[in-house]
Design an enzyme around this catalytic site. Structure first.
Site, PDB file in Angstrom:
ATOM      1  N   ALA A 278       9.647  33.290  40.952  1.00  0.00           N
ATOM      2  CA  ALA A 278      10.162  34.650  40.876  1.00  0.00           C
ATOM      3  C   ALA A 278       9.187  35.470  40.038  1.00  0.00           C
ATOM      4  O   ALA A 278       8.373  34.910  39.305  1.00  0.00           O
ATOM      5  CB  ALA A 278      11.533  34.624  40.222  1.00  0.00           C
TER       6      ALA A 278
ATOM      7  N   GLY B 287      10.958  29.708  42.096  1.00  0.00           N
ATOM      8  CA  GLY B 287      11.462  30.343  43.317  1.00  0.00           C
ATOM      9  C   GLY B 287      10.604  30.017  44.536  1.00  0.00           C
ATOM     10  O   GLY B 287      11.093  30.053  45.670  1.00  0.00           O
TER      11      GLY B 287
ATOM     12  N   GLU C  99      11.835  26.757  45.655  1.00  0.00           N
ATOM     13  CA  GLU C  99      13.186  26.988  46.191  1.00  0.00           C
ATOM     14  C   GLU C  99      13.103  27.557  47.614  1.00  0.00           C
ATOM     15  O   GLU C  99      13.876  27.191  48.490  1.00  0.00           O
ATOM     16  CB  GLU C  99      13.964  27.923  45.260  1.00  0.00           C
ATOM     17  CG  GLU C  99      14.326  27.232  43.950  1.00  0.00           C
ATOM     18  CD  GLU C  99      15.000  28.156  42.959  1.00  0.00           C
ATOM     19  OE1 GLU C  99      14.384  29.162  42.576  1.00  0.00           O
ATOM     20  OE2 GLU C  99      16.147  27.873  42.575  1.00  0.00           O
TER      21      GLU C  99
ATOM     22  N   GLU D  10      11.173  26.253  35.490  1.00  0.00           N
ATOM     23  CA  GLU D  10      12.010  27.271  34.837  1.00  0.00           C
ATOM     24  C   GLU D  10      12.364  26.932  33.397  1.00  0.00           C
ATOM     25  O   GLU D  10      12.434  27.823  32.552  1.00  0.00           O
ATOM     26  CB  GLU D  10      13.293  27.500  35.662  1.00  0.00           C
ATOM     27  CG  GLU D  10      13.094  28.337  36.922  1.00  0.00           C
ATOM     28  CD  GLU D  10      12.692  27.521  38.152  1.00  0.00           C
ATOM     29  OE1 GLU D  10      12.263  26.352  37.980  1.00  0.00           O
ATOM     30  OE2 GLU D  10      12.813  28.040  39.277  1.00  0.00           O
TER      31      GLU D  10
HETATM   32  N1  3HC Z   1       5.658  36.221  37.657  1.00  0.00           N
HETATM   33  C1  3HC Z   1       4.848  37.249  37.279  1.00  0.00           C
HETATM   34  N2  3HC Z   1       3.570  37.098  36.928  1.00  0.00           N
HETATM   35  C2  3HC Z   1       3.074  35.860  36.925  1.00  0.00           C
HETATM   36  C3  3HC Z   1       3.850  34.747  37.301  1.00  0.00           C
HETATM   37  C4  3HC Z   1       5.198  34.961  37.704  1.00  0.00           C
HETATM   38  N3  3HC Z   1       5.999  33.965  38.082  1.00  0.00           N
HETATM   39  N4  3HC Z   1       3.084  33.637  37.219  1.00  0.00           N
HETATM   40  C5  3HC Z   1       1.878  34.045  36.811  1.00  0.00           C
HETATM   41  N5  3HC Z   1       1.869  35.382  36.631  1.00  0.00           N
HETATM   42  C6  3HC Z   1       0.735  36.225  36.242  1.00  0.00           C
HETATM   43  C7  3HC Z   1       0.222  35.895  34.839  1.00  0.00           C
HETATM   44  O1  3HC Z   1       0.943  36.614  33.866  1.00  0.00           O
HETATM   45  C8  3HC Z   1      -1.218  36.327  34.933  1.00  0.00           C
HETATM   46  O2  3HC Z   1      -1.239  37.727  34.811  1.00  0.00           O
HETATM   47  P1  3HC Z   1      -2.502  38.469  34.124  1.00  0.00           P
HETATM   48  O3  3HC Z   1      -3.676  38.121  34.991  1.00  0.00           O
HETATM   49  O4  3HC Z   1      -2.112  39.885  34.142  1.00  0.00           O
HETATM   50  O5  3HC Z   1      -2.610  37.886  32.753  1.00  0.00           O
HETATM   51  C9  3HC Z   1      -1.584  35.988  36.382  1.00  0.00           C
HETATM   52  O6  3HC Z   1      -0.347  35.886  37.096  1.00  0.00           O
HETATM   53  C10 3HC Z   1      -2.344  34.691  36.550  1.00  0.00           C
HETATM   54  O7  3HC Z   1      -1.610  33.668  35.861  1.00  0.00           O
HETATM   55  P2  3HC Z   1      -2.353  32.510  35.061  1.00  0.00           P
HETATM   56  O8  3HC Z   1      -3.373  33.098  34.164  1.00  0.00           O
HETATM   57  O9  3HC Z   1      -1.283  31.680  34.460  1.00  0.00           O
HETATM   58  O10 3HC Z   1      -3.082  31.760  36.241  1.00  0.00           O
HETATM   59  P3  3HC Z   1      -3.368  30.215  36.424  1.00  0.00           P
HETATM   60  O11 3HC Z   1      -4.133  30.093  37.677  1.00  0.00           O
HETATM   61  O12 3HC Z   1      -3.913  29.635  35.165  1.00  0.00           O
HETATM   62  O13 3HC Z   1      -1.933  29.521  36.619  1.00  0.00           O
HETATM   63  C11 3HC Z   1       0.257  29.292  37.556  1.00  0.00           C
HETATM   64  C12 3HC Z   1      -1.180  29.819  37.758  1.00  0.00           C
HETATM   65  C13 3HC Z   1       0.254  27.765  37.448  1.00  0.00           C
HETATM   66  C14 3HC Z   1       1.062  29.715  38.733  1.00  0.00           C
HETATM   67  C15 3HC Z   1       0.831  29.865  36.242  1.00  0.00           C
HETATM   68  O14 3HC Z   1       0.650  31.266  36.253  1.00  0.00           O
HETATM   69  C16 3HC Z   1       2.296  29.627  36.039  1.00  0.00           C
HETATM   70  O15 3HC Z   1       2.670  28.557  35.598  1.00  0.00           O
HETATM   71  N6  3HC Z   1       3.143  30.627  36.332  1.00  0.00           N
HETATM   72  C17 3HC Z   1       4.551  30.568  36.079  1.00  0.00           C
HETATM   73  C18 3HC Z   1       5.255  29.686  37.061  1.00  0.00           C
HETATM   74  C19 3HC Z   1       6.726  29.696  36.797  1.00  0.00           C
HETATM   75  O16 3HC Z   1       7.183  29.498  35.684  1.00  0.00           O
HETATM   76  N7  3HC Z   1       7.516  29.919  37.840  1.00  0.00           N
HETATM   77  C20 3HC Z   1       8.933  29.984  37.722  1.00  0.00           C
HETATM   78  C21 3HC Z   1       9.333  31.399  37.497  1.00  0.00           C
HETATM   79  S1  3HC Z   1      11.050  31.557  37.187  1.00  0.00           S
HETATM   80  C22 3HC Z   1      11.761  31.429  38.722  1.00  0.00           C
HETATM   81  O17 3HC Z   1      11.090  31.213  39.689  1.00  0.00           O
HETATM   82  C23 3HC Z   1      13.208  31.629  38.765  1.00  0.00           C
HETATM   83  C24 3HC Z   1      13.795  31.233  40.064  1.00  0.00           C
HETATM   84  O18 3HC Z   1      14.357  29.959  39.941  1.00  0.00           O
HETATM   85  C25 3HC Z   1      14.852  32.190  40.519  1.00  0.00           C
END
Ligand code: 3HC
Ligand code: NAI
Length: 648
Positions: free
Chosen positions: A61, A100, A103, A123
């Site tokens: 998400a 997400g 999911e 998450e």
């Molecule tokens: N939402 C918004 N922005 C995000 C994001 C997300 N889920 N994931 C990454 N970004 C952004 C980062 O803030 C960063 O922004 P910036 O360039 O402005 O600083 C950019 O994307 C690149 O991210 P990284 O520097 O972390 O890039 P990497 O290549 O090193 O890593 C990744 C990529 C492994 C995907 C890492 O970004 C990550 O772990 N992201 C989060 C994943 C996550 O936690 N997903 C679950 C979200 S909660 C959810 O999905 C709820 C659902 O169940 C309803």
């Protein structure tokens, strides 16, 4: 348009294109909603392949939307529609399918992944649980112990493991879309995930043991507990009820303080270079690193470089020390092999890229050299002055000093503009933080090269100005000082440690110092003795312990005493010494509650943090939080000391 549809041989290819990580923003959800409507209505279309542009599948998400009220279309509704669609959806996954994103894939009828993909529900690392069916669909695809592990730890798994446990149906090393299109013609016979029974091969006993283990490891955190509850619901309730309960848990966590704090750290970790982003240019490519000193830190840094695929030449004082250093490095690589982090072939390759000897001249062709010799400024200056004549003019010279003046070290060379501080934390191949210490006069290229190396090593770089201890050790000195005052005022080491551990630190300060060795900070205090303000309160307990030869864990005695297997017990000797010191100074010892202990420690951290900011040593309060979380285990779910003071 973040979602595009193209029809190929009666198969709709729905492509999500929302750089950088294809997060499921409102616009993406709307695009997917339109795609469902269109593909369902079009009689030409028999199946749908959902895929992503760029470097990854959907990484979750859009976390940036979490502070705002949820906007339609909601992800759970969208995924219900995908799962219930008459045209089967096939997920074609490359890069990361996270949160997400996974999911979405689980709501599809069929999941195909490229061999290098990673899949996970991270998450909990944001103080959340999956909120769009993840906890209910996952245990229908994989055994419940695996589902629990993935949901409660948040650790992603490789495509190979995902295939083995049943999370994905097929894996390809060929062209992902071509394979997905071929599979799409057969996908209509597969039953929707939610209509499948949960996989119950794990016994109740072993699941309960796993739950107890997770609870012990994540005490104080709301999300893992909610994850356990959600999984139990998924295993026992009808899917619709379990989904509703999951959503309620997700929404309450999302609005709670722990998730707010963890999201703060998530973004802070990615914004540490914001102040210099524009100036970063033209880094020197780092393919060969030289390391001087193969002790604890040098060996760890060498291993970190080798694990990242960078060739390393290590130089020690003599051949025997070089052999010992090489053994330390090899032991780390062997351990990585044993734990499956390296294949046999890569392990061999890494060893071939490693050389250890006793000649600084062997570093002539290094792109960057890091010194990790003794914490003694004259030894460090001497090493850098020699290197200055040996390496190429553009080679970057770095010091791993913990406290010393990087500008003074730089001044021992003819080219101070190429000297930088790269302050790693022990164990250097594991700890994610890297303080990049920037003396005045540092060239932009040196800084860019240091930052690039940090990225190559997968570290979180934080910029720090030159001062005694930079950000991390200076913060630590400040709260250690306060903790020592409390020793004299009435608290005992184990009471302070207990207060810190109850707050969420993995280990209290005194146990940690015992583990690191009390002699390290003793040496630092001896060095500072001449310049210390005599009017400032000074606690001698640590010096007295060291004076008696008690350096902590390694000598079996420090603030604690240790048995043969290293279990700590309160030291009566340390306790008597503390009481004697209070008496000597005429301090009336009094009971100090755990909440007062934590208040005083936090206030000390926050005051030092503000001084660090005022002096321009850290670029932002967020950087200080990132340092405290990643260097000293400040609980991520509390966001760091500066965040705590802002949210008071
Ligand atoms: N939402 C918004 N922005 C995000 C994001 C997300 N889920 N994931 C990454 N970004 C952004 C980062 O803030 C960063 O922004 P910036 O360039 O402005 O600083 C950019 O994307 C690149 O991210 P990284 O520097 O972390 O890039 P990497 O290549 O090193 O890593 C990744 C990529 C492994 C995907 C890492 O970004 C990550 O772990 N992201 C989060 C994943 C996550 O936690 N997903 C679950 C979200 S909660 C959810 O999905 C709820 C659902 O169940 C309803
Ligand atoms: P260590 O004592 O384990 O290793 C130092 C090594 O340097 C020894 O193996 C020694 O033989 C070698 N050495 C000394 N002089 C040399 C020379 N002239 N040429 C080549 N090799 C030489 O010390 P450790 O803990 O690895 O620390 C090294 C540096 O890293 C210090 O500056 C320390 O402050 C810093 N540091 C230490 C951390 C820790 O937790 N131990 C954390 C972060 C930084």
């Amino acid at each position: 348009m973040p979602v595009q549809i193209e029809i190929r041989d009666r198969i709709a290819v729905v492509t999500i294109d929302n750089p950088p990580v294809n997060a499921m923003s409102r616009a993406v959800r709307q695009g997917l909603s339109d795609a469902i409507t269109q593909t369902e209505a079009n009689p030409e279309i028999t199946a749908v392949v959902v895929t992503c542009a760029g470097r990854t599948f959907v990484a979750g998400a859009d976390i940036r939307e979490f502070g705002k009220p949820p906007q339609e279309p909601h992800l759970p509704d969208l995924l219900d529609r995908i799962e219930g669609a008459r045209k089967p959806w096939i997920a074609a996954i490359h890069g990361n399918a996270l949160g997400g994103g996974l999911e979405l894939a689980m709501a599809c009828r069929f999941r195909l992944a490229s061999a290098t993909a990673r899949l996970g529900l991270p998450e909990v690392t944001l103080g959340l649980i999956p909120g769009a069916g993840g906890t209910v669909r996952l245990p229908r695809l994989v055994p419940s112990d695996k589902a629990l592990e993935m949901i409660a730890t948040g650790r992603p798994i490789s495509a190979n493991i995902a295939h083995r446990v049943g999370l994905i149906d097929a894996i390809t090393s060929g062209d992902l879309l071509t394979t997905a299109l071929e599979l799409a013609h057969q996908a209509d016979t597969v039953s929707p995930t939610l209509s499948r029974p949960v996989r119950s091969e794990t016994s109740a006993g072993s699941l309960n043991a796993q739950i107890a283990n997770i609870q012990t490891r994540t005490e104080g955190q709301a999300a893992p507990e909610a994850a356990i509850l959600a999984l139990r619901n998924a295993l026992t309730l009808p899917p619709t009820d379990a989904l509703k309960k999951e959503r309620d848990l997700f929404l309450s966590l999302k609005d709670g303080p722990q998730s707010g704090a963890m999201r703060h750290i998530f973004f802070a970790e990615r914004a540490t270079l914001q102040s210099i982003r524009e100036t970063l240019a033209d880094p020197l490519p780092v393919q060969r690193v030289g390391i001087v000193g193969g002790g604890t830190m040098g060996a760890g840094i060498a291993a970190a470089c080798l694990l990242a695929g960078i060739a390393v030449s290590l130089v020690e004082r003599d051949t025997e020390a070089a052999r010992a250093g090489a053994n330390r490095v090899t032991a780390i690589l062997d351990n990585s092999l044993k734990r499956g982090k390296l294949t046999k072939a890569t392990h061999n390759e890494r060893l071939e890229a490693f050389h250890a000897g006793d000649q600084l001249l062997s570093l002539a062709d290094a792109d960057l050299v890091i010194e990790a010799v003794f914490e003694d400024i004259s030894v460090k200056k001497d090493v850098l002055a020699q290197l200055d004549h040996i390496v190429r003019p553009e080679t970057v010279l770095a010091t791993n000093t913990s406290y010393l003046d990087v500008s003074a070290i730089a001044a021992s060379t003819q080219h101070p503009e190429r000297v930088i501080g790269l302050h790693f934390f022990a164990p250097a191949h594991i700890m994610k933080l890297l303080e990049i210490v920037t003396p005045k006069g540092l060239s932009a290229r040196t800084l860019s090269t240091g930052v690039t190396l940090a990225k190559q090593l997968g570290k979180i770089p934080v910029l720090a100005g030159v001062c005694d201890g930079f950000i991390a050790n200076r913060m630590m000195s400040a709260y250690r000082r306060e903790a020592e005052y409390m020793l004299e005022d009435g608290a005992l080491p184990w009471q302070i440690d207990h207060a810190m551990e109850s707050f969420g630190f993995p280990m209290g300060l005194f146990r940690m110092q015992d583990l690191a060795g009390l002699d390290i900070s003793w040496a630092m205090r001896k060095r500072q003795a001449a310049t210390r303000d005599p009017a400032q309160r000074y606690v001698e307990v640590g010096d007295l312990l060291c004076g008696a030869g008690h350096f902590g864990r390694k000598t079996g005695r420090g603030y604690y005493v240790y048995d043969d297997v290293g279990t700590p017990f309160p030291s009566l000797e340390a306790e008597a010494l503390i009481h004697a010191e209070s008496a000597r100074k005429g301090i009336d010892r009094r009971e100090i509650s755990e909440s007062e202990i934590m208040d005083r420690l936090l206030t000390a951290m926050q005051s030092e943090g503000r001084r660090i900011l005022d002096e321009g040593i850290a670029s932002s309060a967020n950087d200080i939080d990132v340092v405290m979380v990643n260097a000293f285990g400040f609980p991520r779910w509390k966001g760091g000391p500066m965040y705590c003071s802002a949210s008071d």
